[in-house]
Scaffold this motif. Structure first.
Motif, mmCIF file in Angstrom:
data_model
loop_
_atom_site.group_PDB
_atom_site.id
_atom_site.type_symbol
_atom_site.label_atom_id
_atom_site.label_comp_id
_atom_site.label_asym_id
_atom_site.label_seq_id
_atom_site.Cartn_x
_atom_site.Cartn_y
_atom_site.Cartn_z
ATOM 1 N N LEU A 78 3.302 -1.693 2.573
ATOM 2 C CA LEU A 78 4.009 -2.785 3.251
ATOM 3 C C LEU A 78 3.833 -4.103 2.495
ATOM 4 O O LEU A 78 4.795 -4.845 2.293
ATOM 5 N N CYS A 79 2.598 -4.386 2.076
ATOM 6 C CA CYS A 79 2.323 -5.648 1.382
ATOM 7 C C CYS A 79 3.098 -5.731 0.069
ATOM 8 O O CYS A 79 3.725 -6.749 -0.224
ATOM 9 N N THR A 80 3.077 -4.652 -0.716
ATOM 10 C CA THR A 80 3.764 -4.657 -2.003
ATOM 11 C C THR A 80 5.259 -4.893 -1.817
ATOM 12 O O THR A 80 5.862 -5.752 -2.468
ATOM 13 N N ALA A 81 5.864 -4.129 -0.895
ATOM 14 C CA ALA A 81 7.302 -4.262 -0.668
ATOM 15 C C ALA A 81 7.645 -5.671 -0.193
ATOM 16 O O ALA A 81 8.615 -6.275 -0.663
ATOM 17 N N ASN A 82 6.837 -6.212 0.735
ATOM 18 C CA ASN A 82 7.146 -7.536 1.266
ATOM 19 C C ASN A 82 6.973 -8.624 0.219
ATOM 20 O O ASN A 82 7.788 -9.537 0.132
ATOM 21 N N VAL A 83 5.905 -8.541 -0.576
ATOM 22 C CA VAL A 83 5.682 -9.563 -1.596
ATOM 23 C C VAL A 83 6.819 -9.539 -2.610
ATOM 24 O O VAL A 83 7.410 -10.572 -2.935
ATOM 25 N N LEU A 84 7.170 -8.328 -3.077
ATOM 26 C CA LEU A 84 8.276 -8.210 -4.036
ATOM 27 C C LEU A 84 9.576 -8.730 -3.446
ATOM 28 O O LEU A 84 10.285 -9.533 -4.064
ATOM 29 N N GLY A 85 9.884 -8.281 -2.237
ATOM 30 C CA GLY A 85 11.134 -8.658 -1.589
ATOM 31 C C GLY A 85 11.247 -10.147 -1.384
ATOM 32 O O GLY A 85 12.263 -10.757 -1.714
ATOM 33 N N ALA A 200 3.571 -15.568 -2.757
ATOM 34 C CA ALA A 200 3.089 -14.192 -2.819
ATOM 35 C C ALA A 200 1.829 -14.038 -1.964
ATOM 36 O O ALA A 200 1.707 -13.101 -1.170
ATOM 37 N N LEU A 201 0.907 -14.977 -2.098
ATOM 38 C CA LEU A 201 -0.361 -14.898 -1.371
ATOM 39 C C LEU A 201 -0.140 -14.962 0.141
ATOM 40 O O LEU A 201 -0.680 -14.147 0.902
ATOM 41 N N PHE A 202 0.678 -15.920 0.581
ATOM 42 C CA PHE A 202 0.908 -16.078 2.020
ATOM 43 C C PHE A 202 1.664 -14.887 2.607
ATOM 44 O O PHE A 202 1.410 -14.474 3.728
ATOM 45 N N THR A 203 2.608 -14.337 1.805
ATOM 46 C CA THR A 203 3.327 -13.154 2.276
ATOM 47 C C THR A 203 2.369 -11.981 2.414
ATOM 48 O O THR A 203 2.404 -11.238 3.398
#
Lengths: 277, 315
Positions: A78-85, A200-203
């Motif tokens: 979830l974190c990877t997808a959200n940060v990238l998106g 990126a960090l906050f997401t």
């Protein structure tokens, strides 16, 4: 006179330090209590303050009852997808709303700001209905796809940052015949690295901590992220405080570690979050 | 068409560069293309849901069968038949009126304490800040244990000091206070924002005030506080929105108990939507939440003209 002043001042300084130390103890002791409880055998949890025997049994038991690695993997997906998106979509939109002069840019920005005012509860039910129609309930899609369509707050943050980049830099590239996309990719994005790091960090943090999203959309325990998994674990092992504290420690540690590794980005983000206009 | 682009050129100064002329013809399309992801997102995840939600609020809807129009029945039931609606609204307002100011004051107080030139400032700042980034589910579970009436650290400490040991989350009279106390542990989040603002207050201003004979308290009251007021407003508005949506802690720690003393608005709404699948009713509740939040925010903004000072305005 000078003497009494300096004595008064010294007293003042001493009082400030005393207050700071007392506050530190108050703010830090819950962490100590967390870790100490996790290091006691079950028999001592309700009887001792300091552990008599320091043991790791709570971690061993907690992590066999609690599929930490599985939940961690789900959280990381979830974190990877959200940060990238969020990085991709929000930066593109922010660029369109700050560096390209076009009609509709200002009204669109006003609409963007106003969307942040509405409580998430208002859109919660229809979004659930939409995802249900799409057959996305109990998949990770409702928790990842929206990130690729821009996040109002981060678009706002990046737009404010992009506005501060001098026009001369992009004008030069434009003179050389670069397309807007080239300018976005080769000029603006590299310059915006600190702002992007903050986003990126906050997401990452928001996704790691998100509870309501997974609670609404996920039913299969195998898909749970850490936040939801831990809450469900609590309802089953509610009285096993040692194990609960062990598992909570394991969930908290990565975030604290991340903080120590990225302190500067944190501080930057706080000063950037629009409070200075 | 030509006229329009001319107007665009004169209205925004950077466009006066001649080489931009060619670009500005395409600018419309390019701008739209860059903004496209959000425009799609706005339609799918905002505009449509908002309209649908307004419609659902006038319907009986369980997310399985199609919605059935019932007029203002949901709103009528909410106001006249649902005791828990009023109870949850009261509990939520309690957090807004009692919890929020305490939290804001704590954040500001700690920031002021740290804003002196103290040695080891970064260490203290880190210690106060860490709780606010601890994952909220982990914080909730830790505090369930800290607030345990028999063996929780808080009551152990109170016992050692021969003070009263409340039942905290087991006692309806103390449950909200317990949650406010837990909220104070996260005061470091607001603190860092105040701290950043405090470091922007020019020393020359406080020094000038001191030369004019202002004491420490007067300097704070007439220089520091006005300079901080925009940030206080920011934290107040964000806190207001957050308090009205208070959910996760109550869901994890108390499920609304004991005796509904921590049944907050967002929790009641969630239960109606996803426990009973009364989605129409939940949508109606969401709109009432929006209106209540909006009215409070507008009230704050209205009074803010009197107490918020913007340095740029120069009065």
């Amino acid at each position: 006179m000078a003497r009494t002043l300096s004595a008064g001042r010294r007293l003042n300084v001493t009082l400030v330090y005393a207050a700071l130390v007392v506050l530190s103890v108050v703010f830090f002791s819950p962490f100590v209590w967390l870790v100490m409880t996790s290091l006691k055998p079950e028999a001592e949890v309700f009887t001792t303050i300091l552990p008599k025997h320091w043991v790791l049994i709570q971690y061993k038991d907690g992590l066999t009852h609690f599929p930490f690695m599985l939940y961690l993997r789900n959280t990381m997906v979830l974190c990877t997808a959200n940060v990238l998106g969020v990085l991709l979509s929000s930066s593109l939109v922010a660029y369109g709303l700050s560096r390209i002069p076009w009609k509709g840019r200002e009204p669109l920005f006003a609409v963007l700001l106003s969307t942040m005012m509405l409580p998430a509860q208002v859109t919660m039910v229809p979004m659930f209905a939409v995802f249900k129609t799409l057959g996305w309930i109990d998949t990770l899609l409702p928790l990842t796809v929206p990130a690729f369509l821009g996040n109002a707050f981060f678009i706002f943050l990046l737009r404010q940052f992009f506005m501060t980049i001098p026009g001369d830099l992009t004008d030069a590239a434009r003179l050389d015949g670069c397309s807007e996309f080239d300018i976005y990719r080769r000029v603006v994005m590299p310059l915006a690295k600190p702002a992007l790091a903050t986003v990126a960090l906050f997401t990452f943090l928001a996704t790691w901590n998100d509870f309501i999203g997974p609670l609404v959309y996920l039913y299969d325990e195998g898909k749970f992220p850490l936040s939801l998994g831990l809450a469900m674990f609590t309802s089953q092992y509610g009285s096993f405080w040692g194990q609960l504290m062990a598992v909570s420690t394991v969930m908290t540690a990565p975030i604290l570690l991340l903080f120590f590794l990225t302190q500067r980005t944190f501080i930057q983000g706080i000063t950037m979050s629009g409070i200075k206009g | 068409m030509k006229e329009r682009s001319y107007h665009l050129l004169t209205s925004s100064p950077p466009l006066l560069h001649p080489y931009r002329r060619r670009a500005s013809r395409n600018a419309q399309l390019t701008g739209l293309a860059f903004a496209a992801p959000w425009i799609v997102g706005f339609i799918v995840f905002f505009a449509y849901p908002v309209i649908a939600s307004a419609y659902y609020s006038l319907c009986s809807f369980d997310a399985i069968r199609p919605p059935r129009f019932i007029g203002f029945e949901n709103y009528r039931r909410m106001f006249t038949e649902d005791d828990l609606f009023w109870k949850s609204l009261w509990n939520t307002l309690y957090m807004v009126v009692a919890g929020l100011p305490v939290g804001l004051a704590a954040s500001l107080g700690i920031a002021l304490l740290l804003n002196r030139k103290v040695k080891g400032m970064t260490v203290y700042r880190t210690i106060y800040y860490l709780p606010s980034i601890t994952p909220v589910v982990a914080t909730s579970i830790l505090w369930l244990w800290l607030l345990n009436p028999e063996m929780g650290l808080i009551n152990i400490a109170l016992g050692k000091m021969h003070l009263m040991q409340p039942g905290w989350l087991t006692d309806p009279a103390w449950a909200k206070a317990a949650l406010i106390l837990m909220g104070l542990w996260g005061a470091g989040g607001g603190m860092v924002i105040y701290l950043a603002a405090l470091q922007d207050v020019p020393e020359s201003l406080t020094e000038a005030a001191a030369l004019d004979g202002a004491g420490k308290l007067q300097q704070f009251r007439h220089v520091t506080l006005p300079m901080l007021s925009p940030v206080i407003l920011f934290n107040l508005i964000m806190g207001l929105i957050g308090s009205f949506q208070y959910f996760t802690q109550a869901y994890v720690m108390t499920s609304g108990g004991p005796q509904d003393s921590t049944m907050f608005y967002a929790l009641h709404l969630f239960n109606r939507a996803f426990l009973d699948f009364r989605m129409g009713y939940a949508s109606a509740m969401a709109w009432v939440l929006f209106l209540v939040t909006l009215v409070c925010a507008l009230l704050v903004f209205k009074t803010s003209a009197r107490w918020v000072y913007y340095a740029g305005e120069g009065r």
